[in-house]
Design a protein around this motif. Structure first.
Motif, mmCIF file in Angstrom:
data_model
loop_
_atom_site.group_PDB
_atom_site.id
_atom_site.type_symbol
_atom_site.label_atom_id
_atom_site.label_comp_id
_atom_site.label_asym_id
_atom_site.label_seq_id
_atom_site.Cartn_x
_atom_site.Cartn_y
_atom_site.Cartn_z
ATOM 1 N N ALA A 11 39.434 30.611 40.127
ATOM 2 C CA ALA A 11 40.738 30.871 40.748
ATOM 3 C C ALA A 11 40.572 31.690 42.026
ATOM 4 O O ALA A 11 39.481 32.194 42.316
ATOM 5 C CB ALA A 11 41.630 31.617 39.752
ATOM 6 N N ASN A 12 41.659 31.840 42.765
ATOM 7 C CA ASN A 12 41.648 32.673 43.964
ATOM 8 C C ASN A 12 41.355 34.123 43.602
ATOM 9 O O ASN A 12 41.765 34.609 42.546
ATOM 10 C CB ASN A 12 43.005 32.613 44.677
ATOM 11 N N TRP A 46 52.980 22.630 51.464
ATOM 12 C CA TRP A 46 52.169 22.462 50.247
ATOM 13 C C TRP A 46 53.055 22.232 49.026
ATOM 14 O O TRP A 46 52.847 21.315 48.246
ATOM 15 C CB TRP A 46 51.285 23.697 50.058
ATOM 16 N N LYS A 83 34.409 26.405 45.870
ATOM 17 C CA LYS A 83 35.455 25.524 45.354
ATOM 18 C C LYS A 83 34.942 24.097 45.174
ATOM 19 O O LYS A 83 35.015 23.271 46.057
ATOM 20 C CB LYS A 83 36.691 25.523 46.245
ATOM 21 N N THR A 87 37.789 22.966 40.547
ATOM 22 C CA THR A 87 38.783 23.896 41.078
ATOM 23 C C THR A 87 39.857 23.138 41.860
ATOM 24 O O THR A 87 41.054 23.398 41.709
ATOM 25 C CB THR A 87 38.110 24.946 41.986
ATOM 26 N N LEU A 88 39.435 22.185 42.683
ATOM 27 C CA LEU A 88 40.401 21.421 43.475
ATOM 28 C C LEU A 88 41.320 20.591 42.593
ATOM 29 O O LEU A 88 42.536 20.556 42.805
ATOM 30 C CB LEU A 88 39.668 20.544 44.488
ATOM 31 N N SER A 90 42.158 21.220 39.506
ATOM 32 C CA SER A 90 43.033 22.152 38.798
ATOM 33 C C SER A 90 44.173 22.629 39.689
ATOM 34 O O SER A 90 45.323 22.699 39.256
ATOM 35 C CB SER A 90 42.241 23.352 38.296
ATOM 36 N N ARG A 91 43.859 22.955 40.926
ATOM 37 C CA ARG A 91 44.894 23.433 41.846
ATOM 38 C C ARG A 91 45.922 22.347 42.149
ATOM 39 O O ARG A 91 47.116 22.605 42.203
ATOM 40 C CB ARG A 91 44.260 23.931 43.134
ATOM 41 N N THR A 95 49.867 22.454 41.023
ATOM 42 C CA THR A 95 50.913 22.297 42.039
ATOM 43 C C THR A 95 51.884 21.193 41.642
ATOM 44 O O THR A 95 53.107 21.362 41.727
ATOM 45 C CB THR A 95 50.278 21.972 43.414
#
Length: 120
Positions: A11-12, A46, A83, A87-88, A90-91, A95
């Protein structure tokens, strides 16, 4: 000798970039961050204005650019990637769920786009 690629997932603000910067101070390692675009920095675009396919394509464009950079890097070195695909994915899925979009068909689209990238 082939290059070795390590992808750092998470995560971030968990320290991926910080760790990568510390590790890439060595002449044997090169850090490859994902980068960003003007559109991806715009919260409204986004989360509200982009179509799911536009958002996926924007991120895949960054991944494509990064993959080309990795491929052009010396084969005898270690590549550190900020990343990775997990990770991509999941994000993007998070979203879409927040936007009320069921990600099943979108997941197929993401996999198809990434498979095209990987097959190159």
């Amino acid at each position: 000798m082939n290059s070795v690629i390590f992808c750092f997932e998470g995560a971030n603000d968990v320290g991926k970039s910080t760790l990568l910067k510390k590790l890439s101070n060595n002449s044997l390692c090169q850090n490859f961050e994902l980068g960003t675009t003007e559109k991806l920095q715009d919260y409204e675009w986004w989360f509200h204005n982009s179509s799911p396919y536009e958002l996926i394509d924007e991120i895949i464009g960054l991944v494509t650019k990064r993959e080309k950079e990795i491929c052009s890097f010396c084969e005898s070195k270690v590549c550190l990637v900020d990343k990775g695909y997990m990770t991509l994915f999941s994000r993007l899925k998070a979203t879409f769920l927040l936007r009320g979009i069921v990600p099943n068909e979108l997941s197929k689209y993401m996999v198809m786009k990434l498979k095209t990238l990987i097959d190159r």
